[in-house]
Design a protein around this motif. Structure first.
Motif, short mmCIF file in Angstrom:
data_model
loop_
_atom_site.label_atom_id
_atom_site.label_comp_id
_atom_site.label_asym_id
_atom_site.label_seq_id
_atom_site.Cartn_x
_atom_site.Cartn_y
_atom_site.Cartn_z
N ILE A 36 0.99 -1.07 0.08
CA ILE A 36 0.35 -0.06 0.14
C ILE A 36 0.66 1.36 -0.01
O ILE A 36 1.77 1.44 1.30
N GLY A 37 0.27 2.24 -1.10
CA GLY A 37 1.05 3.72 -1.10
C GLY A 37 0.28 4.32 -1.56
O GLY A 37 -0.63 4.67 -1.70
N LEU A 50 -2.05 11.41 8.46
CA LEU A 50 -1.87 10.04 9.02
C LEU A 50 -1.80 9.81 10.64
O LEU A 50 -1.81 8.95 10.93
N LEU A 51 -1.40 11.09 10.83
CA LEU A 51 -1.20 10.93 12.80
C LEU A 51 -3.42 10.83 12.90
O LEU A 51 -2.95 10.29 14.40
N GLU A 52 -4.19 11.80 12.70
CA GLU A 52 -5.23 12.04 13.17
C GLU A 52 -5.68 11.01 12.93
O GLU A 52 -6.28 10.47 13.05
N HIS A 53 -5.46 10.12 11.80
CA HIS A 53 -6.35 8.61 11.33
C HIS A 53 -5.21 7.77 11.08
O HIS A 53 -5.66 6.45 10.90
N HIS A 54 -4.37 7.51 11.89
CA HIS A 54 -3.63 6.49 12.40
C HIS A 54 -3.42 5.54 10.96
O HIS A 54 -3.70 4.36 11.36
N LEU A 55 -2.89 5.98 9.90
CA LEU A 55 -2.81 5.32 8.71
C LEU A 55 -1.16 5.22 8.40
O LEU A 55 -1.12 4.09 7.49
N ALA A 56 -0.25 5.78 8.77
CA ALA A 56 0.71 5.26 8.81
C ALA A 56 1.03 3.82 9.11
O ALA A 56 1.97 3.75 7.81
N ASP A 57 0.86 3.20 9.80
CA ASP A 57 0.83 1.81 10.00
C ASP A 57 0.90 0.60 8.46
O ASP A 57 1.52 -0.18 8.72
N TYR A 58 0.05 1.63 8.08
CA TYR A 58 -0.29 0.57 6.94
C TYR A 58 0.60 1.32 5.28
O TYR A 58 0.47 -0.02 4.34
N LEU A 59 0.77 2.10 5.50
CA LEU A 59 1.67 2.56 4.18
C LEU A 59 2.88 1.32 4.37
O LEU A 59 3.67 1.86 5.57
N ASP A 60 3.81 0.99 2.74
CA ASP A 60 4.49 0.42 2.60
C ASP A 60 5.78 2.37 2.29
O ASP A 60 7.00 2.15 2.22
N PHE A 61 4.72 2.69 1.52
CA PHE A 61 5.50 3.72 0.62
C PHE A 61 4.63 5.07 0.32
O PHE A 61 3.13 5.02 0.18
N ASP A 77 9.17 5.34 -11.21
CA ASP A 77 10.87 4.20 -11.26
C ASP A 77 10.65 3.90 -10.27
O ASP A 77 10.77 3.03 -10.25
N PHE A 78 9.72 4.18 -9.00
CA PHE A 78 10.00 2.91 -7.64
C PHE A 78 9.06 1.95 -8.30
O PHE A 78 9.68 0.70 -7.62
N LEU A 79 8.15 2.03 -9.10
CA LEU A 79 7.43 1.10 -9.16
C LEU A 79 7.36 -0.19 -10.59
O LEU A 79 6.30 -0.63 -11.12
N GLN A 80 8.61 0.29 -11.43
CA GLN A 80 8.83 -0.51 -12.57
C GLN A 80 8.19 -2.01 -12.60
O GLN A 80 8.08 -2.14 -13.76
N VAL A 81 9.08 -2.13 -11.62
CA VAL A 81 9.12 -4.11 -12.05
C VAL A 81 7.85 -4.60 -11.89
O VAL A 81 6.77 -5.18 -12.09
N GLU A 82 6.89 -4.06 -10.75
CA GLU A 82 5.45 -3.64 -10.53
C GLU A 82 4.03 -3.41 -11.80
O GLU A 82 3.61 -4.28 -12.35
N LEU A 83 5.16 -2.87 -12.02
CA LEU A 83 4.31 -2.33 -13.84
C LEU A 83 4.57 -3.18 -14.64
O LEU A 83 3.26 -3.21 -15.73
N ALA A 84 5.45 -3.25 -14.59
CA ALA A 84 6.12 -4.63 -16.15
C ALA A 84 4.75 -5.93 -15.97
O ALA A 84 4.85 -6.20 -16.79
N PHE A 106 -0.48 1.80 -15.22
CA PHE A 106 -1.39 0.65 -13.80
C PHE A 106 -2.73 1.04 -14.31
O PHE A 106 -3.39 1.50 -14.87
N LYS A 107 -3.41 -0.29 -13.16
CA LYS A 107 -5.25 -0.09 -13.18
C LYS A 107 -5.84 0.54 -12.81
O LYS A 107 -5.38 0.80 -11.72
N PRO A 108 -6.02 1.77 -13.31
CA PRO A 108 -7.12 2.72 -12.54
C PRO A 108 -7.99 2.42 -11.85
O PRO A 108 -8.67 1.97 -13.01
N ILE A 109 -8.48 2.66 -10.75
CA ILE A 109 -9.75 2.45 -10.11
C ILE A 109 -10.88 4.20 -9.79
O ILE A 109 -9.43 4.99 -9.05
N TYR A 110 -10.97 4.74 -9.80
CA TYR A 110 -12.27 5.80 -10.00
C TYR A 110 -12.29 4.93 -8.56
O TYR A 110 -13.51 4.99 -8.04
N LEU A 111 -12.76 6.65 -7.55
CA LEU A 111 -12.92 6.25 -6.76
C LEU A 111 -14.00 7.91 -6.42
O LEU A 111 -12.85 9.36 -6.06
#
Length: 144
Positions: A36-37, A50-61, A77-84, A106-111
């Motif tokens: 999760i990034g 991140l602080l108010e909702h305690h989300l930092a622990d979930y993020l990998d990057f 650049d960071f995700l080039q292997v995963e994107l491939a 990327f696989k786009p998702i509209y929220l």
């Protein structure tokens, strides 16, 4: 199969009424060992969220976006292997950003609450609850 879920902006996490659903989705993704990034454009707002909702622990990057509404080159650049391997979901409330993300692999998702009123070129979900159910359904279909 490990996938990556990138949330395009800190603004996706702003609604108080979504926080329980956000945590349920992130708990589910973490339990499935998914990466999760987040791309953020406003450092102060991101830190507050991140602080108010305690989300930092979930993020990998996290990646700092250069210009609001665009996909940062650093993320690509960071995700080039995963994107491939076509294993990166890009979640945004901006259709323009999703079009760019799709072009980049990327696989786009509209929220967005009004997702049914827009001509979305990808999967779309009204809220985190629908997105969560969509992710579970997608996993189930892959098992069949």
């Amino acid at each position: 199969m490990i996938e990556t879920f990138v949330f395009s902006s800190e603004s996706i996490f702003l609604r108080e009424e979504d926080q329980m659903k956000v945590h349920q989705l992130l708990d589910y993704l973490k339990s499935r060992k998914q990466q999760i990034g987040i791309v953020f454009y406003d450092q102060a707002m991101m830190n507050q969220i991140l602080l108010e909702h305690h989300l930092a622990d979930y993020l990998d990057f996290s990646i700092n976006g250069e210009k609001t509404g665009t996909v940062p080159r650093g993320l690509v650049d960071f995700l080039q292997v995963e994107l491939a391997h076509k294993k990166v979901n890009f979640i945004s409330n901006s259709l323009e950003q999703l079009r760019e993300a799709k072009e980049l692999g990327f696989k786009p998702i509209y929220l967005a609450e009004d997702c049914d009123k827009e001509e979305a070129p990808c999967q779309s979900f009204r809220d985190f609850n629908q997105l969560h159910l969509g992710v579970i359904e997608n996993r189930f279909e892959k098992l069949m």
